[in-house]
Design an enzyme around this catalytic site. Structure first.
Site, short mmCIF file in Angstrom:
data_model
loop_
_atom_site.label_atom_id
_atom_site.label_comp_id
_atom_site.label_asym_id
_atom_site.label_seq_id
_atom_site.Cartn_x
_atom_site.Cartn_y
_atom_site.Cartn_z
N HIS A 52 0.84 -1.20 0.00
CA HIS A 52 0.00 0.00 0.00
C HIS A 52 0.87 1.25 0.00
CE1 HIS A 52 0.32 -1.22 4.35
NE2 HIS A 52 0.91 -0.04 4.33
C1 T46 Z 1 3.09 0.11 6.74
C2 T46 Z 1 3.66 -1.23 7.03
C3 T46 Z 1 5.14 -1.21 7.19
C4 T46 Z 1 -4.34 -0.77 13.28
O1 T46 Z 1 -5.47 -0.93 13.78
N1 T46 Z 1 -3.51 0.22 13.74
C5 T46 Z 1 -2.28 0.44 13.24
O2 T46 Z 1 -1.57 1.35 13.69
C6 T46 Z 1 -1.82 -0.40 12.16
C7 T46 Z 1 -0.46 -0.19 11.54
C8 T46 Z 1 -2.65 -1.40 11.72
N2 T46 Z 1 -3.87 -1.58 12.28
C9 T46 Z 1 -4.73 -2.68 11.80
C10 T46 Z 1 -5.23 -2.51 10.38
C11 T46 Z 1 -5.31 -3.92 9.87
O3 T46 Z 1 -6.58 -4.46 10.15
O4 T46 Z 1 -3.93 -3.87 11.80
C12 T46 Z 1 -4.28 -4.69 10.69
C13 T46 Z 1 -3.03 -5.03 9.90
O5 T46 Z 1 -2.54 -3.83 9.26
P1 T46 Z 1 -1.90 -3.84 7.80
O6 T46 Z 1 -2.53 -4.89 6.99
O7 T46 Z 1 -1.97 -2.45 7.27
O8 T46 Z 1 -0.39 -4.27 8.13
P2 T46 Z 1 0.88 -4.19 7.19
O9 T46 Z 1 1.98 -4.84 7.93
O10 T46 Z 1 0.61 -4.70 5.84
O11 T46 Z 1 1.19 -2.63 7.05
C14 T46 Z 1 1.65 -1.91 8.18
C15 T46 Z 1 1.09 -0.50 8.15
O12 T46 Z 1 -0.33 -0.55 8.03
C16 T46 Z 1 1.65 0.33 7.04
O13 T46 Z 1 1.38 1.69 7.29
O14 T46 Z 1 3.74 0.97 6.15
O15 T46 Z 1 3.07 -1.87 8.16
#
Ligand code: T46
Length: 137
Positions: A52
């Site tokens: 993303h």
């Molecule tokens: C990025 C990479 C390096 C939250 O509720 N609060 C938070 O602060 C974050 C980061 C995530 N979430 C929830 C949202 C999703 O339901 O945790 C779940 C997993 O998040 P996501 O799929 O976005 O995780 P990554 O590892 O793909 O991405 C994260 C960050 O979202 C992103 O900003 O740069 O780590």
């Protein structure tokens, strides 16, 4: 903002016979006020994270333990990094697509973010991200 703004920052490190200590202060060692901290851990070795872009968010990624690869794309150019040092942080400016992969078995990715979590700040569709990054929206 472009990939040229995304650089590896050397963080302070104090070393003695008892080990190492690093620290980070907002606007001193990172170019923003830290408003959120989160971390990725127990990531399976074949897993891919990220996929993303962010409209406004700035982040610093640190390999607190182990290593992983970060692939960045600003819509024009791509660049990749291997993070494997707790005393280095990768700064990611706004409007950069990021993919994280090749996590080592013990990897911990600490993330310092410039804003609270906001799903509206995310580009989850790469084509929409490219259109925005190239000023086509
Ligand atoms: C990025 C990479 C390096 C939250 O509720 N609060 C938070 O602060 C974050 C980061 C995530 N979430 C929830 C949202 C999703 O339901 O945790 C779940 C997993 O998040 P996501 O799929 O976005 O995780 P990554 O590892 O793909 O991405 C994260 C960050 O979202 C992103 O900003 O740069 O780590």
């Amino acid at each position: 903002m472009s990939l040229n703004n995304c650089v590896v920052l050397n963080l302070p490190r104090f070393t003695n016979a008892e080990g190492n200590l690093s620290f980070i202060e907002s606007h001193v060692h990172v170019p923003f006020a830290i408003q959120r901290v989160y971390y990725l851990y127990d990531v399976p070795q074949n897993a891919q994270r990220g996929a993303h872009g962010h409209r406004d968010l700035q982040q610093i990624l640190i390999a607190l333990a182990g290593s992983f690869h970060v692939f960045l794309d600003d819509g024009y150019k791509k660049k990749s990094f291997i993070l494997d040092s707790p005393s280095q942080g990768l700064y990611i400016c706004p409007m950069i697509w990021r993919d994280l992969a090749h996590f080592s078995s013990n990897a911990v990715c600490l993330v310092l973010a410039s804003a609270p979590y906001d799903e509206n700040d995310y580009f989850r569709d790469k084509e929409v991200f490219y259109a925005a990054a190239r000023g086509e929206l």
